[in-house]
Scaffold this active site. Structure first.
Site, mmCIF file in Angstrom:
data_model
loop_
_atom_site.group_PDB
_atom_site.id
_atom_site.type_symbol
_atom_site.label_atom_id
_atom_site.label_comp_id
_atom_site.label_asym_id
_atom_site.label_seq_id
_atom_site.Cartn_x
_atom_site.Cartn_y
_atom_site.Cartn_z
ATOM 1 N N GLU A 1 61.072 12.410 -56.354
ATOM 2 C CA GLU A 1 62.395 12.264 -55.738
ATOM 3 C C GLU A 1 63.023 13.649 -55.550
ATOM 4 O OE1 GLU A 1 64.967 8.480 -56.243
ATOM 5 O OE2 GLU A 1 65.991 9.954 -57.466
ATOM 6 N N GLU B 1 70.712 -3.430 -57.051
ATOM 7 C CA GLU B 1 69.834 -4.064 -58.044
ATOM 8 C C GLU B 1 70.564 -4.182 -59.386
ATOM 9 O OE1 GLU B 1 69.007 -1.548 -56.074
ATOM 10 O OE2 GLU B 1 66.886 -1.612 -55.476
ATOM 11 N N HIS C 1 38.267 5.240 -68.451
ATOM 12 C CA HIS C 1 37.421 4.101 -68.090
ATOM 13 C C HIS C 1 37.887 3.457 -66.794
ATOM 14 C CE1 HIS C 1 35.244 4.214 -71.898
ATOM 15 N NE2 HIS C 1 36.405 4.675 -72.375
ATOM 16 N N GLY D 1 70.812 11.682 -61.166
ATOM 17 C CA GLY D 1 70.301 10.469 -61.813
ATOM 18 C C GLY D 1 69.006 10.722 -62.566
ATOM 19 N N ARG D 2 68.082 11.432 -61.937
ATOM 20 C CA ARG D 2 66.763 11.646 -62.562
ATOM 21 C C ARG D 2 66.801 12.726 -63.632
ATOM 22 N NH1 ARG D 2 66.984 12.642 -57.248
ATOM 23 N NH2 ARG D 2 66.707 14.748 -56.461
ATOM 24 N N LYS E 1 75.019 5.446 -62.403
ATOM 25 C CA LYS E 1 75.868 6.601 -62.096
ATOM 26 C C LYS E 1 76.957 6.208 -61.096
ATOM 27 C CE LYS E 1 75.616 11.226 -60.117
ATOM 28 N NZ LYS E 1 74.782 12.353 -59.724
ATOM 29 N N LYS F 1 67.728 1.166 -48.391
ATOM 30 C CA LYS F 1 68.836 0.408 -49.006
ATOM 31 C C LYS F 1 69.689 -0.237 -47.912
ATOM 32 C CE LYS F 1 69.625 3.501 -52.967
ATOM 33 N NZ LYS F 1 70.585 4.397 -53.569
HETATM 34 O O1 F6P Z 1 66.770 5.621 -55.987
HETATM 35 C C1 F6P Z 1 67.895 6.356 -55.647
HETATM 36 C C2 F6P Z 1 68.819 6.535 -56.781
HETATM 37 O O2 F6P Z 1 69.983 7.057 -56.246
HETATM 38 C C3 F6P Z 1 68.269 7.442 -57.888
HETATM 39 O O3 F6P Z 1 68.391 8.791 -57.603
HETATM 40 C C4 F6P Z 1 69.077 6.987 -59.050
HETATM 41 O O4 F6P Z 1 68.519 7.427 -60.252
HETATM 42 C C5 F6P Z 1 69.011 5.495 -58.855
HETATM 43 O O5 F6P Z 1 69.124 5.313 -57.454
HETATM 44 C C6 F6P Z 1 70.058 4.702 -59.586
HETATM 45 O O6 F6P Z 1 71.345 5.069 -59.213
HETATM 46 P P1 F6P Z 1 72.606 4.657 -60.069
HETATM 47 O O7 F6P Z 1 72.481 5.284 -61.397
HETATM 48 O O8 F6P Z 1 73.791 5.174 -59.304
HETATM 49 O O9 F6P Z 1 72.624 3.150 -60.172
#
Ligand code: F6P
Length: 549
Positions: free
Chosen positions: A358, A216, A389, A272-273, A210, A513
């Site tokens: 979240e 990452e 199990h 995002g979620r 987003k 972060k």
């Molecule tokens: O973990 C925090 C967060 O902002 C989530 O809410 C989001 O889904 C994720 O990082 C990834 O963010 P982006 O889509 O901006 O890379």
């Protein structure tokens, strides 16, 4: 909207009434069914293809009435309507919350700041459909003209969990000639394992972010680009045929080197979620095809409309949300298990963890005051029957109350052999047996009657009275998946509304972060990091010693 959240939640008469009701002492589910067998028929709500049975909950008609009064007092439906109207109910980020617009029909009108956003949503869906068809048909080729056979989605959090979960869930509808993988972890092993057996000439990377600033994702995408360019002797032109982006940030996408024509857009009013039914679902759409994807959106929309219009007593997300409040706030339950009896739903609960935890893992209310009540539960679970199990022992006979949702299907999906398809009844026999055992248990008298020696009776007794909701559908289709996800989205919404928290921000993930960025030079270069606490300083030193040994 009026400030309906004053007085403080726990001082409301509706809250106190629930606390008093709880203190009256619970009846065992055995007694509840004995005195009211009709609850098996009455405590059922049907939404679209979902048959939701909540008769095995620790409730009576009075409990439900009191919970609904709490929902009315906290104006859950007022906030719901504000969300659907596009008001900026994400107050700390000053944003509208409009994932419901992502699945609205083409002729709907939903405005943000006076602009109807539905045409933009459908323009992106059309662009995605066109692209997905070209990849699926082989019309979209890689740099050397070979057709794309591998799709690798690079993203994390909401830009990974949703499409990864839905791809698994709908695998039986996917084009089996395509290999679809998801890379999220900044641990290089993730990208390595995802690409080690792939041919770069046949691989498409979908960079999903987003913000397009998530470290990452950008790190993995940069490494993926190096992997690709190595195969094409550094020919940068290859990037255009092998990289597309899903983002709200065209500036950063361009900066990364992806042609904005190859970007699929979404908007800041999509959390995002809550985003896998936006452009973030492109990998899924390529896998299952645009028609199936749209069926899934219709499933979402069906439950949106139900949530928006159904009366309180028949409103499934409201009901599930209130049941969670009953256990979290009045029974001290700390967690909630989601137990799908479908191998294809192996990532469903992991997806719900982000959606729920979240969203509602908050400890200040919408006015910035520390809350004096429990908020979101720990959500956990894995598909049955495997969990039986492993950890079900604790649910049956441990000391903790763990409310659980059991999700199952009447028919298997996919091209199973008759023998494998026949296993479905055994799977579902376990499904029904578990909720029965959890609810009704096995009394000491029953155990004794089996001739069990007295010293073992206590060990073999099941108290029962463990609450469960059973969600049944005929088959796990794209529409049913959409219905299930929307059901949980709105359940989470209801709980956040009652708890008076902002379910749409996620400031809690920010500090880690920032600190990771500060610590990294200490690990890579041994640099001095000012302000590092003594424990972390010692750990960093130990890490460097081990690394360089
Ligand atoms: O973990 C925090 C967060 O902002 C989530 O809410 C989001 O889904 C994720 O990082 C990834 O963010 P982006 O889509 O901006 O890379």
């Amino acid at each position: 909207m009026a400030d309906v959240h004053y007085p403080n939640l726990i001082h409301r008469p509706e809250w106190t009434a629930l606390a008093d009701h709880r203190a009256e002492g619970p009846l065992h589910l055995r007694e509840l069914f004995a005195s009211d067998p009709g609850r098996a028929e009455r405590y059922v709500v049907r939404v679209g293809d979902l048959h939701i049975d909540y008769s095995k909950q620790l409730i009576t008609d009075e409990t439900l009435a009191l919970l609904q009064e709490l929902a009315t007092a906290t104006d859950v439906f007022g906030l719901r309507d504000a969300m659907f109207r596009g008001e900026r109910i994400n107050i700390t980020e000053d944003r509208a919350v409009l994932h419901t617009a992502l699945r609205a029909p083409r002729d709907a009108v939903i405005e943000v700041d006076g602009e109807n956003v539905v045409p933009q949503v459908h323009a992106v869906l059309d662009k995605m459909s066109d692209f997905a068809q070209r990849v699926r048909s082989g019309a979209w080729t890689g740099h050397t003209g070979r057709r794309i056979r591998n799709v690798v989605n690079i993203g994390i959090g909401g830009s990974d969990l949703g499409p990864a979960m839905a791809y698994e869930a709908l695998r039986s509808f996917a084009d089996r000639d395509l290999t679809v993988r998801f890379v999220s972890n900044v641990d290089g092993a993730d990208l390595h394992e995802a690409t080690r057996d792939l041919d770069p000439a046949e691989t498409l990377f979908i960079v999903a972010s987003k913000t397009f600033t998530t470290i990452e994702t950008i790190t993995n995408a940069t490494s993926a680009r190096s992997w690709l360019l190595e195969a094409f002797e550094g020919d940068e032109k290859a990037v255009a045929k092998h990289f597309v982006a899903l983002s709200t940030n065209s500036g950063k996408v361009t900066e990364f080197g992806i042609d904005p024509d190859n970007m699929f857009e979404f908007w800041d009013w999509v959390g995002g979620r809550y985003s896998y039914d936006s452009a973030i679902g492109l990998s899924l759409m390529i896998a299952i095809g645009p028609d199936r994807f749209r069926e899934m959106l219709d499933g979402f929309h069906l439950v949106d409309e139900h949530f928006r219009t159904a009366p309180a007593e028949a409103n499934a997300p409201l009901l599930l949300g209130l049941l969670g409040i009953w256990y979290g706030n009045f029974h001290d339950a700390q967690s909630h298990a989601v137990l799908p009896y479908s191998h294809y739903l192996s990532k469903f609960t992991a997806y719900l963890q982000q959606l729920d935890m979240e969203s509602n893992g908050k400890s200040v209310d919408r006015h910035g005051r520390r809350v004096e009540w429990q908020t979101g539960p720990v959500v956990w679970g894995t598909p049955g029957t495997n969990g039986q199990h492993a950890y079900y022992q604790l649910i049956h006979q441990g000391t903790k109350l763990i409310p659980a949702d059991f999700i199952g299907f009447a028919r298997p999906v996919g091209e199973l052999s008759p023998e494998l398809a026949a296993q479905h009844d055994l799977l579902m026999a376990n499904f029904f047996a578990q909720t029965q055992a959890l609810a009704f248990g096995k009394s000491a008298e029953e155990v004794r009657a089996e001739g069990v020696p007295e010293e073992q009776v206590a060990h073999r007794t099941f108290h029962g009275d463990h609450p469960t909701t059973t969600i049944l559908a005929a088959e796990l289709t794209p529409s049913v998946l959409g219905q299930l996800i929307a059901l949980y989205e709105h359940k989470v919404f209801v709980q956040g509304a009652v708890w008076d928290i902002d379910s749409f921000d996620q400031w809690g993930v920010e500090l880690g972060k920032v600190l990771a960025k500060r610590v990294e030079p200490a690990l890579t270069k041994g640099a001095d990091v000012p302000g590092l606490d003594p424990s972390t300083t010692a750990l960093v030193a130990a890490y460097r010693t081990l690394k360089n040994a």
